[in-house]
Design an enzyme around this catalytic site. Structure first.
Site, PDB file in Angstrom:
ATOM      1  N   HIS A  38      -1.580  92.398  34.333  1.00  0.00           N
ATOM      2  CA  HIS A  38      -2.676  92.575  33.594  1.00  0.00           C
ATOM      3  C   HIS A  38      -3.604  91.278  33.843  1.00  0.00           C
ATOM      4  CE1 HIS A  38      -1.648  89.293  30.454  1.00  0.00           C
ATOM      5  NE2 HIS A  38      -2.234  89.580  30.622  1.00  0.00           N
TER       6      HIS A  38
HETATM    7  C1  UD1 Z   1      -6.587  89.283  27.228  1.00  0.00           C
HETATM    8  C2  UD1 Z   1      -6.714  87.588  27.042  1.00  0.00           C
HETATM    9  C3  UD1 Z   1      -5.392  87.455  28.696  1.00  0.00           C
HETATM   10  C4  UD1 Z   1      -3.980  87.854  27.449  1.00  0.00           C
HETATM   11  C5  UD1 Z   1      -4.018  88.742  27.699  1.00  0.00           C
HETATM   12  C6  UD1 Z   1      -2.450  89.661  26.590  1.00  0.00           C
HETATM   13  C7  UD1 Z   1      -8.979  86.654  27.671  1.00  0.00           C
HETATM   14  C8  UD1 Z   1     -10.003  86.508  28.126  1.00  0.00           C
HETATM   15  N1  UD1 Z   1      -7.846  87.365  28.065  1.00  0.00           N
HETATM   16  O1  UD1 Z   1      -6.711  89.522  28.371  1.00  0.00           O
HETATM   17  O2  UD1 Z   1      -5.589  86.066  28.084  1.00  0.00           O
HETATM   18  O3  UD1 Z   1      -3.172  87.304  28.703  1.00  0.00           O
HETATM   19  O4  UD1 Z   1      -5.026  89.290  26.446  1.00  0.00           O
HETATM   20  O5  UD1 Z   1      -3.049  90.917  26.713  1.00  0.00           O
HETATM   21  O6  UD1 Z   1      -8.957  86.516  26.324  1.00  0.00           O
HETATM   22  N2  UD1 Z   1      -8.068  96.940  25.828  1.00  0.00           N
HETATM   23  C9  UD1 Z   1      -7.558  98.521  25.423  1.00  0.00           C
HETATM   24  N3  UD1 Z   1      -7.432  98.650  24.192  1.00  0.00           N
HETATM   25  C10 UD1 Z   1      -6.999  97.134  23.618  1.00  0.00           C
HETATM   26  C11 UD1 Z   1      -7.092  95.477  24.313  1.00  0.00           C
HETATM   27  C12 UD1 Z   1      -8.230  96.069  25.391  1.00  0.00           C
HETATM   28  O7  UD1 Z   1      -7.784  99.069  26.063  1.00  0.00           O
HETATM   29  O8  UD1 Z   1      -6.539  97.161  22.374  1.00  0.00           O
HETATM   30  C13 UD1 Z   1      -9.328  97.183  27.444  1.00  0.00           C
HETATM   31  C14 UD1 Z   1     -10.610  96.982  26.775  1.00  0.00           C
HETATM   32  O9  UD1 Z   1     -10.848  98.137  28.149  1.00  0.00           O
HETATM   33  C15 UD1 Z   1     -10.598  96.110  27.542  1.00  0.00           C
HETATM   34  C16 UD1 Z   1      -9.870  95.455  28.365  1.00  0.00           C
HETATM   35  O10 UD1 Z   1      -9.041  96.042  27.736  1.00  0.00           O
HETATM   36  O11 UD1 Z   1     -11.747  95.697  28.021  1.00  0.00           O
HETATM   37  C17 UD1 Z   1      -9.571  93.710  28.727  1.00  0.00           C
HETATM   38  O12 UD1 Z   1      -9.143  93.365  27.484  1.00  0.00           O
HETATM   39  P1  UD1 Z   1      -9.435  92.001  26.929  1.00  0.00           P
HETATM   40  O13 UD1 Z   1      -8.639  91.782  25.472  1.00  0.00           O
HETATM   41  O14 UD1 Z   1     -11.098  91.874  27.191  1.00  0.00           O
HETATM   42  O15 UD1 Z   1      -8.602  90.994  28.084  1.00  0.00           O
HETATM   43  P2  UD1 Z   1      -7.122  91.059  28.255  1.00  0.00           P
HETATM   44  O16 UD1 Z   1      -7.184  91.700  29.717  1.00  0.00           O
HETATM   45  O17 UD1 Z   1      -6.593  91.462  27.594  1.00  0.00           O
END
Ligand code: UD1
Length: 365
Positions: free
Chosen positions: A217
């Site tokens: 991820h």
């Molecule tokens: C975040 C952390 C990462 C951690 C990870 C654990 C940052 C910069 N990164 O990354 O260090 O390892 O969490 O999972 O904070 N999304 C959904 N549903 C959700 C959450 C996210 O659909 O409940 C999708 C969204 O499209 C979002 C993308 O995942 O844009 C990325 O989510 P984001 O929270 O920005 O970063 P992670 O990749 O989850």
């Protein structure tokens, strides 16, 4: 009574808070600490958030900022604004932040601007790759923190190199506490749990110890078209079957580029912490780019192949528990084909009593 505000928002933080926030409610500590939990809403899907609060019995957040998905700057900025408002109202003695996400950084900035003592749990980790959002978040958070709880000697040494020596404690890894506590909970009915998981997620071609657990991820892997193609090509060429609980961002990217994975890879929705522990117990090895999974593999005595060029958990590389393969196809396939459980293992991450140590230090402070 010490007033603590804990700020969480992303999946790995729920696992860590599951230990500390529950510990605060135990007889030994409950008359000494009063905790308020702020959830930023960075992770908001039920299986990325609520499932952890329910299953791990984490006290419900008192506030949810509901930041949702946004670009890094906008997400962090919005959280800073909203956390500041709450901290002004709550006037805590300490604010606790965990790890390295945008939630961590936002919490750190709001807290230090208000001159409230900032506590960073999982301080001192470094990948030495400043392009990673996580590395940016952890460097900035460590430099703003008043009390820094490191998971290992090496993490303390990293802080020393950057001139941070005051308020630094090696307390071990709080995820080790979580691993021990929740492994104990499932130890008597693991087999049934495994069978239930296979049924629930319609997982095929999987038998005990003959498959690997896959998670991908990290932005550095998913957000680069060339790299995600290379990784998909490599895992499609691995002979063994896999269970792949897929993070929403990775699913979106695979769909966007129309990348198809082999039928040997059972792609399922994100799973709960206990489900992860069960699958870990039944798998042969792990392939991941997650920091938390590298250690959970280590705690479960499973070798790990990490799809990154560096790791913050350098201790796991010793004795062959963890291999760094980057996105190199040949390296990934070769390592997966010959990976074995090493003979020697040293515990670098404490005894699983990190949360008690943290609370004792906070009381003294
Ligand atoms: C975040 C952390 C990462 C951690 C990870 C654990 C940052 C910069 N990164 O990354 O260090 O390892 O969490 O999972 O904070 N999304 C959904 N549903 C959700 C959450 C996210 O659909 O409940 C999708 C969204 O499209 C979002 C993308 O995942 O844009 C990325 O989510 P984001 O929270 O920005 O970063 P992670 O990749 O989850």
């Amino acid at each position: 009574m010490v007033k603590v505000v804990t700020i969480v928002g992303a999946r790995p933080q729920f696992v860590k808070a599951a230990v500390l926030s529950r510990k605060i409610k135990e007889a030994k500590w409950k008359n000494k600490f009063k905790e308020t939990i702020i959830h930023t809403g960075q992770h908001y899907d039920i299986n990325m958030s609520k499932v952890f609060f329910d299953e791990m019995k984490i006290p419900n957040p008192n506030y949810n900022i509901k930041v949702g998905s946004r670009n890094h700057g906008e997400m962090t900025g919005y959280m800073i604004i909203e956390i500041e408002k709450l901290l002004i109202k709550l006037k805590p003695n300490f604010v606790i932040v965990y790890g390295d996400t945008n939630t961590t950084l936002a919490g750190a900035i709001s807290t230090s601007k208000l001159e409230i003592p900032l506590v960073h749990i999982e301080a001192g980790l470094r990948s030495h790759n400043k392009k990673m959002p996580e590395e940016q978040n952890r460097i900035l958070t460590d430099h703003l923190s008043d009390i820094l709880f490191c998971p290992s000697e090496n993490a303390c040494a990293n802080l020393k190199k950057e001139g941070i020596t005051n308020g630094v404690y090696n307390v071990g890894d709080i995820m080790h506490d979580a691993f021990k506590k929740y492994s104990n909970l499932i130890k008597n009915d693991k087999k049934k749990r495994f069978t239930d998981i296979l049924k629930k997620y319609k997982i095929k071609h999987i038998s005990n110890k003959e498959f690997y657990l896959l998670t991908i991820h990290r932005a550095e892997n998913t957000d680069n078209k060339e790299i995600i193609y290379k990784i998909a090509d490599a895992i499609n060429s691995i002979e063994q079957n896999a269970i792949f609980p897929i993070h929403p961002r990775t699913l979106k990217i695979l769909k966007k580029y129309r990348i198809k994975l082999s039928s040997k890879i059972n792609m399922i929705e994100p799973i709960s912490y206990l489900e992860m522990l069960v699958i870990l117990d039944y798998c042969k090895f792990v392939i991941t780019d997650s920091g938390g999974m590298q250690k959970e593999a280590y705690y479960s005595d499973k070798p790990c192949l990490t799809i990154r060029n560096e790791t913050e958990w350098v201790e796991t590389l010793k004795y062959g528990w963890n291999y760094l393969a980057g996105s190199d196809k040949k390296m990934i396939i070769e390592t997966a084909s010959k990976i074995q459980i090493p003979k020697k293992k040293v515990n670098y991450y404490g005894k699983g009593n990190t949360s008690d140590k943290i609370l004792s230090h906070l009381l003294k402070y």
